[in-house]
Structures are given as structure tokens and as C-alpha cells.
Design a protein around this motif. Structure first.
Motif, PDB file in Angstrom:
ATOM      1  N   TYR A  93       0.860  -1.147   0.166  1.00  0.00           N
ATOM      2  CA  TYR A  93       0.204  -0.170  -0.003  1.00  0.00           C
ATOM      3  C   TYR A  93       1.073   1.261   0.031  1.00  0.00           C
ATOM      4  CZ  TYR A  93      -4.087   3.044   1.270  1.00  0.00           C
ATOM      5  OH  TYR A  93      -4.994   3.923   1.112  1.00  0.00           O
ATOM      6  N   LYS A  94       1.881   1.099   0.830  1.00  0.00           N
ATOM      7  CA  LYS A  94       2.875   2.379   1.099  1.00  0.00           C
ATOM      8  C   LYS A  94       3.489   2.617  -0.367  1.00  0.00           C
ATOM      9  CE  LYS A  94       6.740   1.648   2.987  1.00  0.00           C
ATOM     10  NZ  LYS A  94       7.630   1.404   4.239  1.00  0.00           N
ATOM     11  N   TRP A  95       3.917   1.480  -0.956  1.00  0.00           N
ATOM     12  CA  TRP A  95       4.666   1.624  -2.443  1.00  0.00           C
ATOM     13  C   TRP A  95       3.767   2.394  -3.415  1.00  0.00           C
ATOM     14  CZ3 TRP A  95       7.273  -3.827  -2.507  1.00  0.00           C
ATOM     15  CH2 TRP A  95       8.395  -3.873  -1.595  1.00  0.00           C
ATOM     16  N   TYR A  96       2.534   1.969  -3.521  1.00  0.00           N
ATOM     17  CA  TYR A  96       1.691   2.498  -4.481  1.00  0.00           C
ATOM     18  C   TYR A  96       1.268   3.837  -4.093  1.00  0.00           C
ATOM     19  CZ  TYR A  96       0.536  -1.621  -7.277  1.00  0.00           C
ATOM     20  OH  TYR A  96       0.778  -2.424  -8.217  1.00  0.00           O
ATOM     21  N   GLN A  97       1.115   4.124  -2.685  1.00  0.00           N
ATOM     22  CA  GLN A  97       0.892   5.420  -2.251  1.00  0.00           C
ATOM     23  C   GLN A  97       2.019   6.435  -2.586  1.00  0.00           C
ATOM     24  OE1 GLN A  97       0.740   5.881   2.120  1.00  0.00           O
ATOM     25  NE2 GLN A  97      -1.473   6.707   1.643  1.00  0.00           N
ATOM     26  N   ALA A 136      -4.647   3.841  -3.133  1.00  0.00           N
ATOM     27  CA  ALA A 136      -3.508   4.516  -2.592  1.00  0.00           C
ATOM     28  C   ALA A 136      -2.990   5.356  -3.546  1.00  0.00           C
ATOM     29  CB  ALA A 136      -2.659   3.317  -2.247  1.00  0.00           C
ATOM     30  N   PRO A 137      -2.697   5.322  -4.672  1.00  0.00           N
ATOM     31  CA  PRO A 137      -1.907   6.227  -5.435  1.00  0.00           C
ATOM     32  C   PRO A 137      -2.323   7.716  -5.578  1.00  0.00           C
ATOM     33  CG  PRO A 137      -2.142   4.133  -6.582  1.00  0.00           C
ATOM     34  CD  PRO A 137      -3.117   3.968  -5.685  1.00  0.00           C
ATOM     35  N   LYS A 138      -1.640   8.867  -5.440  1.00  0.00           N
ATOM     36  CA  LYS A 138      -1.870  10.016  -5.756  1.00  0.00           C
ATOM     37  C   LYS A 138      -2.548  10.447  -7.124  1.00  0.00           C
ATOM     38  CE  LYS A 138       2.929  11.601  -5.413  1.00  0.00           C
ATOM     39  NZ  LYS A 138       3.475  10.393  -4.584  1.00  0.00           N
ATOM     40  N   HIS A 139      -1.850   9.543  -7.998  1.00  0.00           N
ATOM     41  CA  HIS A 139      -2.215   9.872  -9.651  1.00  0.00           C
ATOM     42  C   HIS A 139      -2.301   8.626 -10.158  1.00  0.00           C
ATOM     43  CE1 HIS A 139      -2.635  12.161 -13.219  1.00  0.00           C
ATOM     44  NE2 HIS A 139      -1.404  11.997 -13.524  1.00  0.00           N
ATOM     45  N   ILE A 140      -3.333   8.489 -10.849  1.00  0.00           N
ATOM     46  CA  ILE A 140      -3.632   7.228 -11.702  1.00  0.00           C
ATOM     47  C   ILE A 140      -3.858   7.834 -13.270  1.00  0.00           C
ATOM     48  CG2 ILE A 140      -5.233   5.306 -12.295  1.00  0.00           C
ATOM     49  CD1 ILE A 140      -5.272   4.896  -9.003  1.00  0.00           C
TER      50      ILE A 140
END
Length: 279
Positions: A93-97, A136-140
Motif C-alpha cells: 500500500y505504501k509503495w503505491y501511495q 492508494a496512488p495520488k495520481h492514476i
């Protein structure tokens, strides 16, 4: 954390805070995926595989976005090493975030199909692991099966809500998942499935901000352990709704429990079916 050097497509390891900016790929696994061991040696024969083509496209896109590194789950985790696998899944989750951008590759989205109709039939929206990859990601940025960009997450918030029932406030990062009840967060995964039963629990670690070791072969005991970890951090009693007949729950069967859990929650909360939903 292993990253792919987008220029030469070699794996490089980064430890602690010494992690460069990177793009990350979200996709559904298919035949011909490339493993960590195969990517380490980068045999010429790999270039003909579907899995390698996804890696290549992700690297090309990363370079276009000014990023020198990319992360792809199929080849950036040594799954033969249990310690590394455990750390990776607990860190996912942190890595995607933390990624600068997440590329979502929809392998079954035909070019030209409107997103509202197309999203509802895409396998990506049915998989357990892609839940955190959506939140999680800030930009997709979304891509169809031909790797044509169809738009960013902000362009499809209403369509994504229609396909997932996840609040637009969560999708747009106006509210964190922790601001919603445990039952609501569980419901986001209710109609998703995983290949391995234990992954029904493991894919939710980031959504609930908990950590625990992996024990493949334990079956639905993994979900019990997840609940125990959640209870250690929260007094939210809506979790009790997901204890009902848990031993009968098999991978892919969550959808059958959604209505039952909703009714139990309504009773616990003293609400009528017409009242506001929890979360």
C-alpha cells in the motif's frame, strides 16, 4: 525495494529512504508473466511474452513522464524468498501511495468503449489486490488493451464510483479510508476475489493499516488474524458483522455475504433499512 531501471530494464535494489522517484504498474495477472528470477537475467526470449510487453510499456511511459524507474509486482518481488514476500506485501500500500504515478493497464478494455460501460466488465475491478491500487496512488492514469491512454482517475470519478461503490471522497483523496467504518471498508472488497484464499486477507492490510506475517496454507484463518489485528487498533464494532459464518467463506464468495452483513450491521446500529448507511 527492487525497481526496474526504465532505460536498461535491469533490476536495482534500494534500501531505507534511498528510493528514487518511480512509476508503478497496476494490472491483472495473465499467462506469460515475467518473474523476478527471469527479469534478473533478462533473457532475449522474454521479449515475446505478454508479461514483458507490459513491463516494457510501463518503462517507456515512465521515461516519457520524466521518471527513471518503474515497479511491477510480477518481477520486482522475489516470491521464492518468504521474508521478502512478507515485507513486500506488508509494504505494498505504501509503495503505491509513494509512487509518482500509477499506470492502470486494463487488458480487456477495448479501444473506444465508453468508460462507464467498459469499467463494469473489466477484470481489474474484480480482483482483490487492485483495490488498494485504486485507492492508494495520488495520481492514476488508465490505459486500454492497446496501451492507449484513456484518461486520469480524476476524469472518471463518477464512473469509478459506479463500478466500485467506493466514495468519491476516497477516490479523490479528500477523505482517508480510515475515516470510514471497518464494515464499509470491508464492503469495498466484498465482490472482489483472489486466486489464493489467504490473499483475501493479505490484500486488505494496507486498507486497514495493519501488518502481519504471511502463512500460505492457513486458509480463512488469515482473515481471522486480520480481524484480530484490526481489533487491536480499533473499537469499531462493525467488524463483528464479518464474523458471521466466516468459516463458510471461500475465495470468491464475498458477494454472497454483503446483504447478510448489511442486515446485521443495521441491527447492531439500530438503524432501519431506509436510514443512512454506516461509514
Amino acid at each position: 525495494m527492487w525497481l526496474i531501471n526504465a532505460q536498461n530494464q535491469r533490476l536495482e535494489q534500494f534500501l531505507g529512504c534511498d528510493v528514487p522517484k518511480y512509476a508503478i504498474l497496476s494490472h491483472t495477472w495473465e499467462h506469460e508473466e515475467v518473474t523476478f528470477q527471469e527479469m534478473s537475467y533478462l533473457h532475449a526470449s522474454l521479449t515475446n511474452r505478454k508479461g514483458y510487453r507490459k513491463i516494457n510499456h510501463a518503462c517507456v511511459r515512465a521515461l516519457k513522464d520524466g521518471l527513471q524507474y518503474a515497479w511491477v509486482d510480477t518481477c520486482c518481488i522475489d516470491k521464492s524468498n518468504l521474508a521478502e514476500l512478507t515485507e513486500s506485501i506488508n509494504s505494498m500500500y505504501k509503495w503505491y501511495q509513494n509512487a509518482e504515478i500509477c499506470y492502470v493497464y486494463l487488458a480487456d478494455l477495448t479501444k473506444g468503449v465508453p468508460s462507464r460501460e467498459g469499467f463494469k466488465t473489466c477484470r481489474w475491478f474484480t480482483r482483490g489486490w487492485t483495490l488498494q491500487e485504486l485507492i492508494a496512488p495520488k495520481h492514476i492514469r488508465f490505459f486500454d488493451q492497446d496501451w492507449e491512454c484513456i484518461g486520469d482517475k480524476e476524469d472518471f470519478l463518477d464512473d469509478l464510483y459506479s463500478a466500485t461503490s467506493i466514495s468519491v471522497d476516497v477516490l479523490s483523496h479528500k477523505r482517508q479510508p480510515s475515516g470510514f467504518s471497518i464494515a464499509t471498508r470491508m464492503s469495498w472488497a466484498a465482490r472482489r476475489n483472489t486466486t489464493r484464499m489467504e490473499d483475501l486477507a493479505y490484500c486488505l492490510l494496507g486498507i486497514f493499516d495493519v501488518n502481519m506475517p504471511l502463512i500460505y496454507g492457513e486458509g480463512m484463518k488469515a482473515f481471522r488474524r486480520l480481524q484480530e489485528q484490526i481489533l487491536m487498533r480499533s473499537n469499531d464494532l462493525t467488524l463483528l458483522a464479518w464474523n458471521i459464518h466466516l468459516e463458510k467463506l471461500n475465495a470468491g464468495d464475498w458477494g454472497a455475504k454483503v446483504e447478510e452483513a448489511d442486515n446485521i450491521l443495521l441491527n447492531l446500529a439500530g438503524r432501519s433499512p431506509a436510514g443512512p448507511r454506516l461509514g
